[in-house]
Design an enzyme around this catalytic site. Structure first.
Site, PDB file in Angstrom:
ATOM      1  N   LYS A  88       0.821  -1.214   0.000  1.00  0.00           N
ATOM      2  CA  LYS A  88       0.000   0.000   0.000  1.00  0.00           C
ATOM      3  C   LYS A  88       0.857   1.266   0.000  1.00  0.00           C
ATOM      4  CE  LYS A  88      -0.910   0.020   5.037  1.00  0.00           C
ATOM      5  NZ  LYS A  88      -0.334   1.311   5.433  1.00  0.00           N
ATOM      6  N   ASP A  89       2.168   1.126   0.274  1.00  0.00           N
ATOM      7  CA  ASP A  89       3.065   2.282   0.231  1.00  0.00           C
ATOM      8  C   ASP A  89       3.596   2.575  -1.169  1.00  0.00           C
ATOM      9  OD1 ASP A  89       2.795   2.574   2.945  1.00  0.00           O
ATOM     10  OD2 ASP A  89       4.739   1.722   3.456  1.00  0.00           O
ATOM     11  N   ARG A 136      -8.664   7.969   4.737  1.00  0.00           N
ATOM     12  CA  ARG A 136      -9.563   6.866   4.367  1.00  0.00           C
ATOM     13  C   ARG A 136     -10.285   6.314   5.593  1.00  0.00           C
ATOM     14  NH1 ARG A 136      -8.869   1.715   5.370  1.00  0.00           N
ATOM     15  NH2 ARG A 136      -6.701   2.045   5.979  1.00  0.00           N
ATOM     16  N   ARG A 137      -9.523   6.065   6.655  1.00  0.00           N
ATOM     17  CA  ARG A 137     -10.138   5.550   7.880  1.00  0.00           C
ATOM     18  C   ARG A 137     -11.073   6.581   8.494  1.00  0.00           C
ATOM     19  NH1 ARG A 137      -4.352   3.080   9.791  1.00  0.00           N
ATOM     20  NH2 ARG A 137      -4.618   0.948   8.992  1.00  0.00           N
ATOM     21  N   ARG A 158       0.513  10.500  13.882  1.00  0.00           N
ATOM     22  CA  ARG A 158       1.571   9.815  13.139  1.00  0.00           C
ATOM     23  C   ARG A 158       2.339   8.968  14.129  1.00  0.00           C
ATOM     24  NH1 ARG A 158       4.687  11.670   8.787  1.00  0.00           N
ATOM     25  NH2 ARG A 158       5.612   9.630   9.036  1.00  0.00           N
ATOM     26  N   ARG A 164       1.617   4.984  18.661  1.00  0.00           N
ATOM     27  CA  ARG A 164       0.161   5.083  18.498  1.00  0.00           C
ATOM     28  C   ARG A 164      -0.588   4.398  19.635  1.00  0.00           C
ATOM     29  NH1 ARG A 164      -1.206   5.464  12.147  1.00  0.00           N
ATOM     30  NH2 ARG A 164       0.736   6.423  11.482  1.00  0.00           N
ATOM     31  N   CYS A 251      -2.026   7.991  -2.133  1.00  0.00           N
ATOM     32  CA  CYS A 251      -2.433   7.240  -0.955  1.00  0.00           C
ATOM     33  C   CYS A 251      -2.914   8.136   0.151  1.00  0.00           C
ATOM     34  CB  CYS A 251      -1.297   6.410  -0.474  1.00  0.00           C
ATOM     35  SG  CYS A 251      -0.287   7.335   0.544  1.00  0.00           S
TER      36      CYS A 251
END
Length: 326
Positions: A88-89, A136-137, A158, A164, A251
């Site tokens: 996905k990166d 997106r989330r 981040r 996190r 992205c």
């Protein structure tokens, strides 16, 4: 054959990797698999990327390509033999002189919640603060909350997994959203308090999958790495990334997509591609899906993604993504 050439063919392969704990875990697992298929040792070469050192939000520093550029530069300079990326990166445009030689079997593509007091997403208190760095989330969580009468606040964050989850442990946030695959790969899947159904939150295109990339001209290595390729995973992520590219979305755009392989017993019959685009506040969403035969070629998978993207654009998806990437 001279001694240098023989040493190059039998000596250690150099695997370029980011320095994060997750990247090192992913790369270590791939290194073991590459040693199994080549019989050669693999040494990890740690490379720091701009995405690792910048504290800015991803959308402001150019999206996830910031994690990839330094690794690709090392490949092109011959400083490493191959690199491992979270798929996905990877930007959707593939450089001509590099090739994704393998996409191994995909990990769990879902997003998960790590919440205080082992809470589920739907059990979070009114006004709960949920951390995520992903538009997106945010878009999908806000949309779900709005439609189910929940009151949440999405807080941009981040940092690595420790950072996190630390926000939750310290009480600064009620929950954070992470990728199941990442937690599983570093052996922290037991900290998940809730799995978010893909009916609630579609993952990022390619989420849970890895890309093993090397120089296109290194035919022997390309062929060796190809033994780790999973054709079903590759066709699924190709369709997802084709949709992302056709939407002209980087992205950092709020795009979710997942291609499911639908099986009848042990036989895979069809592929369903689902996708969503929305505003980060969750007020406007375009969500569509298409189901058909499993594409048998790369071009077929690309076409499936483009076709669904065209339908989404016809329904106004472009206007929901903010600044379109060019």
């Amino acid at each position: 054959m001279n001694d240098t050439r023989r040493a190059n063919e039998t000596g250690a392969l150099r695997l370029g990797t980011r320095r994060s704990r997750l990247a090192m875990a992913q790369s270590g697992q791939v290194a073991e698999a590459v040693t199994r298929v080549t019989g050669r040792p693999v040494e990890l070469v740690e490379i720091t990327t701009y995405g690792d050192t910048s504290r800015e939000q991803l959308a402001q520093i150019g999206g996830t390509g910031v994690f990839v550029t330094a690794l690709r530069d090392a490949l092109l300079k011959g400083e490493v033999d191959f690199a491992v990326h979270s798929l996905k990166d990877l930007p959707t445009a593939q450089p001509d002189d590099l090739v994704v030689a393998a996409v191994p079997v995909r990990e769990d593509p879902r997003d998960v919640i790590v919440a205080r007091d082992a809470l589920k997403f739907t059990d979070l208190p009114s006004g709960a603060r949920i951390g995520t760095g992903s538009p997106r989330r945010m878009a999908q969580l806000n949309s779900y909350a709005r439609s189910h009468g929940l009151d949440i606040t999405a807080v941009p964050i981040r940092g690595n997994v420790d950072t996190r989850i630390g926000y939750v442990r310290s009480g600064e946030l009620d929950a954070v959203v992470l990728a199941a695959a990442g937690l599983n790969r570093i052996g922290r899947g037991d900290e998940v308090t809730d799995f978010l159904s893909v009916d609630t939150v579609l993952p990022a295109p390619g989420q849970g999958a890895l890309a093993i990339e090397c120089a296109a001209g290194n035919a022997d290595l390309v062929a060796a790495l190809a033994e780790l390729d999973d054709p079903f995973t590759r066709v699924a992520v190709t369709a997802e990334r084709s949709l992302l590219a056709a939407l002209e979305a980087g992205c950092s755009a709020p795009v979710g997509a997942l291609a499911d392989l639908l099986a009848d017993g042990q036989i895979v019959k069809e592929m369903r591609l689902r996708a969503v685009v929305g505003t980060t506040d969750g007020t406007r969403m375009v969500q569509l899906s298409t189901t058909g035969p499993v594409p048998e070629t790369h071009d077929g998978a690309m076409a499936l993604g483009r076709e669904l993207a065209a339908e989404m654009l016809a329904q106004g998806a472009a206007g929901l993504m903010g600044e379109r990437a060019h």
